[in-house]
Design a protein around this motif. Sequence first.
Motif, PDB file in Angstrom:
ATOM      1  N   THR A 114       0.816  -1.214   0.000  1.00  0.00           N
ATOM      2  CA  THR A 114       0.000   0.000   0.000  1.00  0.00           C
ATOM      3  C   THR A 114       0.851   1.266   0.000  1.00  0.00           C
ATOM      4  N   HIS A 115       2.052   1.186   0.571  1.00  0.00           N
ATOM      5  CA  HIS A 115       2.921   2.369   0.550  1.00  0.00           C
ATOM      6  C   HIS A 115       3.458   2.619  -0.858  1.00  0.00           C
ATOM      7  N   PHE A 116       3.807   1.567  -1.574  1.00  0.00           N
ATOM      8  CA  PHE A 116       4.246   1.761  -2.954  1.00  0.00           C
ATOM      9  C   PHE A 116       3.132   2.415  -3.776  1.00  0.00           C
ATOM     10  N   LEU A 117       1.906   1.985  -3.543  1.00  0.00           N
ATOM     11  CA  LEU A 117       0.764   2.595  -4.235  1.00  0.00           C
ATOM     12  C   LEU A 117       0.610   4.064  -3.850  1.00  0.00           C
ATOM     13  N   ALA A 118       0.852   4.393  -2.582  1.00  0.00           N
ATOM     14  CA  ALA A 118       0.756   5.784  -2.142  1.00  0.00           C
ATOM     15  C   ALA A 118       1.798   6.658  -2.836  1.00  0.00           C
ATOM     16  N   LEU A 119       3.004   6.122  -3.048  1.00  0.00           N
ATOM     17  CA  LEU A 119       4.018   6.870  -3.797  1.00  0.00           C
ATOM     18  C   LEU A 119       3.528   7.153  -5.210  1.00  0.00           C
ATOM     19  N   MET A 120       2.898   6.161  -5.829  1.00  0.00           N
ATOM     20  CA  MET A 120       2.403   6.335  -7.196  1.00  0.00           C
ATOM     21  C   MET A 120       1.225   7.300  -7.245  1.00  0.00           C
ATOM     22  N   GLN A 121       0.421   7.342  -6.193  1.00  0.00           N
ATOM     23  CA  GLN A 121      -0.695   8.279  -6.130  1.00  0.00           C
ATOM     24  C   GLN A 121      -0.200   9.728  -6.075  1.00  0.00           C
ATOM     25  N   ALA A 122       1.007   9.931  -5.546  1.00  0.00           N
ATOM     26  CA  ALA A 122       1.567  11.279  -5.433  1.00  0.00           C
ATOM     27  C   ALA A 122       2.331  11.712  -6.679  1.00  0.00           C
ATOM     28  N   PHE A 123       2.432  10.833  -7.652  1.00  0.00           N
ATOM     29  CA  PHE A 123       3.161  11.123  -8.892  1.00  0.00           C
ATOM     30  C   PHE A 123       2.540  12.317  -9.613  1.00  0.00           C
ATOM     31  N   ASP A 124       3.379  13.141 -10.231  1.00  0.00           N
ATOM     32  CA  ASP A 124       2.896  14.347 -10.908  1.00  0.00           C
ATOM     33  C   ASP A 124       3.650  14.587 -12.208  1.00  0.00           C
ATOM     34  N   GLY A 125       3.858  13.535 -12.979  1.00  0.00           N
ATOM     35  CA  GLY A 125       4.487  13.691 -14.277  1.00  0.00           C
ATOM     36  C   GLY A 125       5.953  13.306 -14.296  1.00  0.00           C
ATOM     37  N   PRO A 126       6.589  13.412 -15.465  1.00  0.00           N
ATOM     38  CA  PRO A 126       7.954  12.887 -15.653  1.00  0.00           C
ATOM     39  C   PRO A 126       9.028  13.578 -14.826  1.00  0.00           C
ATOM     40  N   HIS A 127       8.738  14.756 -14.314  1.00  0.00           N
ATOM     41  CA  HIS A 127       9.712  15.469 -13.479  1.00  0.00           C
ATOM     42  C   HIS A 127       9.658  15.016 -12.021  1.00  0.00           C
ATOM     43  N   SER A 128       8.711  14.182 -11.667  1.00  0.00           N
ATOM     44  CA  SER A 128       8.446  13.843 -10.268  1.00  0.00           C
ATOM     45  C   SER A 128       9.560  13.049  -9.609  1.00  0.00           C
ATOM     46  N   ILE A 129       9.817  13.373  -8.345  1.00  0.00           N
ATOM     47  CA  ILE A 129      10.544  12.503  -7.428  1.00  0.00           C
ATOM     48  C   ILE A 129       9.690  12.437  -6.169  1.00  0.00           C
ATOM     49  N   ILE A 130       9.256  11.238  -5.833  1.00  0.00           N
ATOM     50  CA  ILE A 130       8.419  11.033  -4.660  1.00  0.00           C
ATOM     51  C   ILE A 130       9.163  10.102  -3.723  1.00  0.00           C
ATOM     52  N   ALA A 131       9.544  10.603  -2.557  1.00  0.00           N
ATOM     53  CA  ALA A 131      10.293   9.803  -1.586  1.00  0.00           C
ATOM     54  C   ALA A 131       9.398   9.416  -0.425  1.00  0.00           C
ATOM     55  N   SER A 132       9.836   8.425   0.311  1.00  0.00           N
ATOM     56  CA  SER A 132       9.211   8.087   1.578  1.00  0.00           C
ATOM     57  C   SER A 132       9.746   9.039   2.645  1.00  0.00           C
ATOM     58  N   ARG A 133       8.995   9.167   3.726  1.00  0.00           N
ATOM     59  CA  ARG A 133       9.425  10.070   4.796  1.00  0.00           C
ATOM     60  C   ARG A 133       9.182   9.426   6.151  1.00  0.00           C
ATOM     61  N   THR A 134      10.195   9.543   7.012  1.00  0.00           N
ATOM     62  CA  THR A 134      10.012   9.219   8.418  1.00  0.00           C
ATOM     63  C   THR A 134      10.518  10.420   9.201  1.00  0.00           C
ATOM     64  N   GLY A 135       9.672  11.004  10.038  1.00  0.00           N
ATOM     65  CA  GLY A 135      10.025  12.270  10.673  1.00  0.00           C
ATOM     66  C   GLY A 135      10.211  13.324   9.605  1.00  0.00           C
ATOM     67  N   SER A 136      11.383  13.946   9.596  1.00  0.00           N
ATOM     68  CA  SER A 136      11.685  14.950   8.569  1.00  0.00           C
ATOM     69  C   SER A 136      12.656  14.422   7.519  1.00  0.00           C
ATOM     70  N   THR A 137      12.914  13.124   7.541  1.00  0.00           N
ATOM     71  CA  THR A 137      13.921  12.529   6.663  1.00  0.00           C
ATOM     72  C   THR A 137      13.281  11.912   5.429  1.00  0.00           C
ATOM     73  N   ALA A 138      13.722  12.352   4.244  1.00  0.00           N
ATOM     74  CA  ALA A 138      13.307  11.734   2.987  1.00  0.00           C
ATOM     75  C   ALA A 138      14.217  10.552   2.710  1.00  0.00           C
ATOM     76  N   MET A 139      13.626   9.439   2.289  1.00  0.00           N
ATOM     77  CA  MET A 139      14.391   8.203   2.176  1.00  0.00           C
ATOM     78  C   MET A 139      13.722   7.263   1.174  1.00  0.00           C
ATOM     79  N   PRO A 140      14.391   6.175   0.785  1.00  0.00           N
ATOM     80  CA  PRO A 140      13.729   5.143  -0.014  1.00  0.00           C
ATOM     81  C   PRO A 140      12.679   4.430   0.831  1.00  0.00           C
ATOM     82  N   PRO A 141      11.760   3.747   0.170  1.00  0.00           N
ATOM     83  CA  PRO A 141      11.576   3.653  -1.274  1.00  0.00           C
ATOM     84  C   PRO A 141      11.243   5.002  -1.886  1.00  0.00           C
TER      85      PRO A 141
END
Length: 198
Positions: A114-141
């Motif tokens: 479901t988290h992978f799907l959430a990353l895809m839901q936040a996609f906004d075109g070919p320029h997009s980078i959507i990272a995971s976040r814990t606290g204030s840290t951006a990280m994989p996936p």
Amino acid sequence: MTVPILPHHVACILLAAGKSSRFGPNDKLLAILHGKPLLNHAADALAALPFADRIVVGSPAVTRYDLPGFKRVESDAPNAPQSNSIALGVAALIDTGCDAILIALADMPFVPSTHFLALMQAFDGPHSIIASRTGSTAMPPALFGKNHFLSLTKLSGDQGARSLLHQAATVPLPSGAEIDIDTREELLRCNSVRNDVK
């Protein structure tokens, strides 16, 4: 306004070429967590979605291991930094016509589909980078639109794609999904506690 992307337009790379130096002489990804190899937890979560393509980039021990649904790319330099694995994976996918690439880590066993799907839901075109976040840290996936594919093949150092994540939109990880396993003690601790993230 975001423009969600569907899994069949996305290829995924499972990074499984780490040195496991803190774990000991054996490959940590083949150690048993909750009844199956650590590697299988992330792989199963990815295999649950209809990605256009799936690649695992790993050590010889990992690429010899049967991982249904994944093409195997053997790391050509066992002690190379993570950026080398990313470059190998992206190079194997860059001509497949996918519109985005999802990069996940094999030592993060509790990230749900479901988290992978959430990353895809936040996609906004070919320029997009959507990272995971814990606290204030951006990280994989993390999910990268096709405008970033070339940059991913030119990364250097052991931070992998983290140098690109400062510009990423982020989606919070579910509680517990941020856990990665680097040592035997961490594996024992995770084995002793039932984890219901998935």
